[in-house]
Each structure stands twice: as structure tokens, then as C-alpha cells.
Design a protein around this motif. Structure first.
Motif, short mmCIF file in Angstrom:
data_model
loop_
_atom_site.label_atom_id
_atom_site.label_comp_id
_atom_site.label_asym_id
_atom_site.label_seq_id
_atom_site.Cartn_x
_atom_site.Cartn_y
_atom_site.Cartn_z
N ARG A 22 0.90 -1.23 -0.01
CA ARG A 22 -0.04 0.03 0.02
C ARG A 22 0.90 1.26 -0.06
O ARG A 22 0.47 2.13 0.55
N ALA A 23 2.02 1.24 -0.50
CA ALA A 23 2.98 2.44 -0.64
C ALA A 23 2.31 3.51 -1.32
O ALA A 23 2.71 4.47 -1.04
N THR A 24 1.44 3.32 -2.31
CA THR A 24 0.87 4.27 -2.99
C THR A 24 -0.31 4.99 -2.23
O THR A 24 -0.65 6.04 -2.47
N HIS A 25 -0.70 4.53 -1.00
CA HIS A 25 -1.31 5.07 -0.02
C HIS A 25 -1.17 6.35 0.89
O HIS A 25 -1.79 6.93 1.67
N PHE A 26 0.54 6.22 0.71
CA PHE A 26 0.89 7.19 1.58
C PHE A 26 1.13 8.67 0.82
O PHE A 26 1.41 8.52 -0.43
N VAL A 27 1.33 9.84 1.45
CA VAL A 27 1.60 10.96 0.90
C VAL A 27 3.16 11.45 1.86
O VAL A 27 2.75 11.73 2.81
N VAL A 28 4.08 11.15 1.14
CA VAL A 28 5.44 11.26 1.87
C VAL A 28 5.61 12.53 1.59
O VAL A 28 5.88 13.08 0.34
N LEU A 29 5.98 13.31 2.77
CA LEU A 29 6.34 14.90 2.64
C LEU A 29 7.68 15.07 2.64
O LEU A 29 8.16 16.15 1.66
N ASN A 30 8.64 14.42 3.28
CA ASN A 30 10.19 14.37 3.04
C ASN A 30 10.68 13.24 3.65
O ASN A 30 9.89 12.26 4.00
#
Length: 87
Positions: A19-27
Motif C-alpha cells: 500500500r505504498a501508494t496510499h502514503f503521501v510522503v512529505l520528506n
């Protein structure tokens, strides 16, 4: 660096995030916090078939007399851990 680049980097070093595409990684700091949360979930709560549906860090069996079932969100709410707590 973009989210896709971060995910590709971590996958390149052997870390697979379902589910890595479910994350919004900011930094990078945020990604490290997500990864540490996922590792806590993976070793402490996620069941493994090779361990007879137990986690790598064994958990005690919780009998019904211990109270009602309470869910605890893990990894930003993508997964949950269920335990019994006294009312």
C-alpha cells in the motif's frame, strides 16, 4: 525528492511497503517515521503464516473475561491492532 523516488529508493534497499501508494510522503523524515511505524506493526501485530499466525514478537492469548475489544490504528490508520481492555 518525489514520493515515487523515495519508495523506489527504499525498495532498492530491500524494504517492500504494501500500500505504498496510499502514503503521501512529505520528506525523508516523514518517510522514516512511516517506515518505523510499519516495522513496529510488522513485528508486533501482523500475523505470519510461517509462525502459525503469530507475530515475530509473540503475544499472549487474550481471553474474553479481560474486557471488550478495542482497535488501535497503526501506520497512519492503514492497519489496526485489536486488543482487549477492561471496561
Amino acid at each position: 525528492m518525489s514520493r515515487e523516488a523515495h519508495v523506489r529508493f527504499w525498495e532498492g534497499v530491500g524494504v517492500k511497503l504494501p500500500r505504498a501508494t496510499h502514503f503521501v510522503v512529505l520528506n525523508e523524515t516523514h518517510l522514516r517515521r512511516l517506515l518505523s511505524g510499519y516495522l513496529i506493526y510488522y513485528h508486533g501485530a501482523r500475523t505470519h503464516l510461517s509462525l502459525e499466525k503469530d507475530a515475530p514478537e509473540p503475544r499472549p492469548v487474550e481471553r474474553p473475561h479481560r474486557g471488550r475489544i478495542v482497535e488501535t490504528p497503526l501506520v497512519g490508520g492503514l492497519h489496526h491492532h485489536y486488543t482487549r481492555r477492561a471496561a
